[in-house]
Scaffold this motif. Structure first.
Motif, short mmCIF file in Angstrom:
data_model
loop_
_atom_site.label_atom_id
_atom_site.label_comp_id
_atom_site.label_asym_id
_atom_site.label_seq_id
_atom_site.Cartn_x
_atom_site.Cartn_y
_atom_site.Cartn_z
N PHE A 126 -8.49 1.76 4.22
CA PHE A 126 -9.23 0.89 3.60
C PHE A 126 -9.47 1.45 2.20
O PHE A 126 -10.34 2.39 1.99
CB PHE A 126 -10.44 0.72 4.18
CG PHE A 126 -11.04 -0.73 3.79
CD1 PHE A 126 -10.52 -1.91 4.23
CD2 PHE A 126 -12.32 -0.44 3.26
CE1 PHE A 126 -11.28 -3.16 3.87
CE2 PHE A 126 -13.00 -1.89 2.77
CZ PHE A 126 -12.40 -2.98 3.24
N VAL A 127 -8.97 0.78 1.11
CA VAL A 127 -9.04 1.19 -0.19
C VAL A 127 -9.03 0.05 -1.10
O VAL A 127 -8.55 -0.75 -1.37
CB VAL A 127 -7.98 2.10 -0.75
CG1 VAL A 127 -7.99 2.46 -2.18
CG2 VAL A 127 -7.65 3.43 0.28
N ASN A 128 -10.23 0.23 -1.93
CA ASN A 128 -10.51 -0.80 -2.81
C ASN A 128 -10.28 -2.32 -2.42
O ASN A 128 -9.82 -3.23 -2.91
CB ASN A 128 -9.74 -0.77 -3.90
CG ASN A 128 -10.00 0.51 -5.06
OD1 ASN A 128 -11.13 0.90 -4.89
ND2 ASN A 128 -8.97 1.16 -5.45
N GLY A 129 -10.86 -2.77 -1.04
CA GLY A 129 -10.87 -4.21 -0.55
C GLY A 129 -9.60 -4.45 0.30
O GLY A 129 -9.42 -5.62 0.49
N LEU A 130 -8.67 -3.65 0.17
CA LEU A 130 -7.21 -3.78 0.66
C LEU A 130 -7.18 -2.92 1.82
O LEU A 130 -7.20 -1.48 2.12
CB LEU A 130 -6.32 -3.46 -0.20
CG LEU A 130 -4.67 -3.80 0.34
CD1 LEU A 130 -4.55 -5.19 0.79
CD2 LEU A 130 -3.75 -3.49 -0.64
N LEU A 131 -7.18 -3.38 3.39
CA LEU A 131 -6.71 -2.69 4.48
C LEU A 131 -5.35 -2.70 4.73
O LEU A 131 -4.47 -3.61 4.58
CB LEU A 131 -7.46 -3.33 5.64
CG LEU A 131 -7.38 -2.90 7.06
CD1 LEU A 131 -7.67 -1.44 7.06
CD2 LEU A 131 -7.96 -3.88 8.00
N GLU A 132 -4.91 -1.58 4.77
CA GLU A 132 -3.41 -1.21 4.97
C GLU A 132 -3.39 -0.64 6.29
O GLU A 132 -3.82 0.24 6.71
CB GLU A 132 -2.95 -0.20 4.04
CG GLU A 132 -1.55 0.20 4.15
CD GLU A 132 -1.00 1.31 3.14
OE1 GLU A 132 -0.56 2.18 3.50
OE2 GLU A 132 -1.33 1.02 1.90
N ILE A 133 -2.46 -1.17 7.23
CA ILE A 133 -2.30 -0.83 8.63
C ILE A 133 -0.61 -0.42 8.62
O ILE A 133 0.16 -1.63 8.46
CB ILE A 133 -2.51 -1.84 9.70
CG1 ILE A 133 -4.01 -2.33 9.40
CG2 ILE A 133 -2.47 -1.30 10.95
CD1 ILE A 133 -4.24 -3.62 9.67
N ARG A 134 -0.43 0.75 9.23
CA ARG A 134 0.95 1.04 9.28
C ARG A 134 1.33 1.30 10.81
O ARG A 134 0.59 1.97 11.56
CB ARG A 134 1.41 2.40 8.71
CG ARG A 134 1.37 2.17 7.22
CD ARG A 134 1.79 3.31 6.39
NE ARG A 134 1.80 3.22 4.87
CZ ARG A 134 2.82 2.55 4.19
NH1 ARG A 134 4.05 2.81 4.82
NH2 ARG A 134 2.87 2.39 2.79
N ILE A 135 2.12 0.50 11.42
CA ILE A 135 2.42 0.39 12.66
C ILE A 135 4.00 0.82 13.12
O ILE A 135 5.07 0.14 12.72
CB ILE A 135 2.22 -1.13 13.29
CG1 ILE A 135 0.80 -1.30 13.10
CG2 ILE A 135 2.29 -1.01 14.82
CD1 ILE A 135 0.71 -2.76 13.21
#
Length: 148
Positions: A126-135
């Motif tokens: 979670f960085v600067n309001g962006l949630l990044e999920i790597r699956i």
């Protein structure tokens, strides 16, 4: 006026009572949609906004969560569906809202994935309001095809 009354009676006989109710109901999402071609309601919530990207080895999900704290977000995965749940607390609760376009309050959304995840090495940041999920996904090796 008499012609309009005849038209209304004829339409009621053919289509039933709901014909005129659908046309004149201003709250209906079907207003100005041709009769008989009702659009399916969009059941999926719009917020939070999410992108799903598919690469060779992984699926990347990007979710906009501007103003939401990491501690207020909960992620779960079941089969080919990613679930996000959380709460966007107002930044200035003591102020009167004049207009608002940003997400506020609790939210819950399911995000369908193009295929089932492989393994359990899912990574989220979670960085600067962006949630990044790597699956990670299972890569399928090339198969040789015998030519007869």
């Amino acid at each position: 006026m008499n012609k309009l009354k005849q038209l209304m009676e004829m339409a009621q006989k053919i289509q039933g009572d709901s014909f005129w109710a659908d046309i004149f109901d201003q709250n209906s999402s079907n207003f100005m949609v041709p009769y008989g071609k009702k659009e399916q309601p969009n059941i999926q919530p719009k917020y939070p906004l999410a992108d799903v990207l598919r690469g060779s080895y992984e699926i990347v999900v990007l979710i906009d969560l501007s103003g939401v704290r990491k501690e207020d977000v909960h992620l779960t995965l079941q089969g080919k569906t990613l679930f996000i749940k959380g709460n966007a607390t107002p930044q200035f609760p003591e102020y009167e809202v004049v207009t608002t376009e940003r997400m506020q309050g609790s939210f819950e959304k399911s995000i369908p994935l193009p295929e089932e995840p492989y393994g359990n090495k899912i990574h989220a940041k979670f960085v600067n309001g962006l949630l990044e999920i790597r699956i990670p996904i299972k890569t399928k090796p090339r198969e040789n095809i015998v030519i007869e």
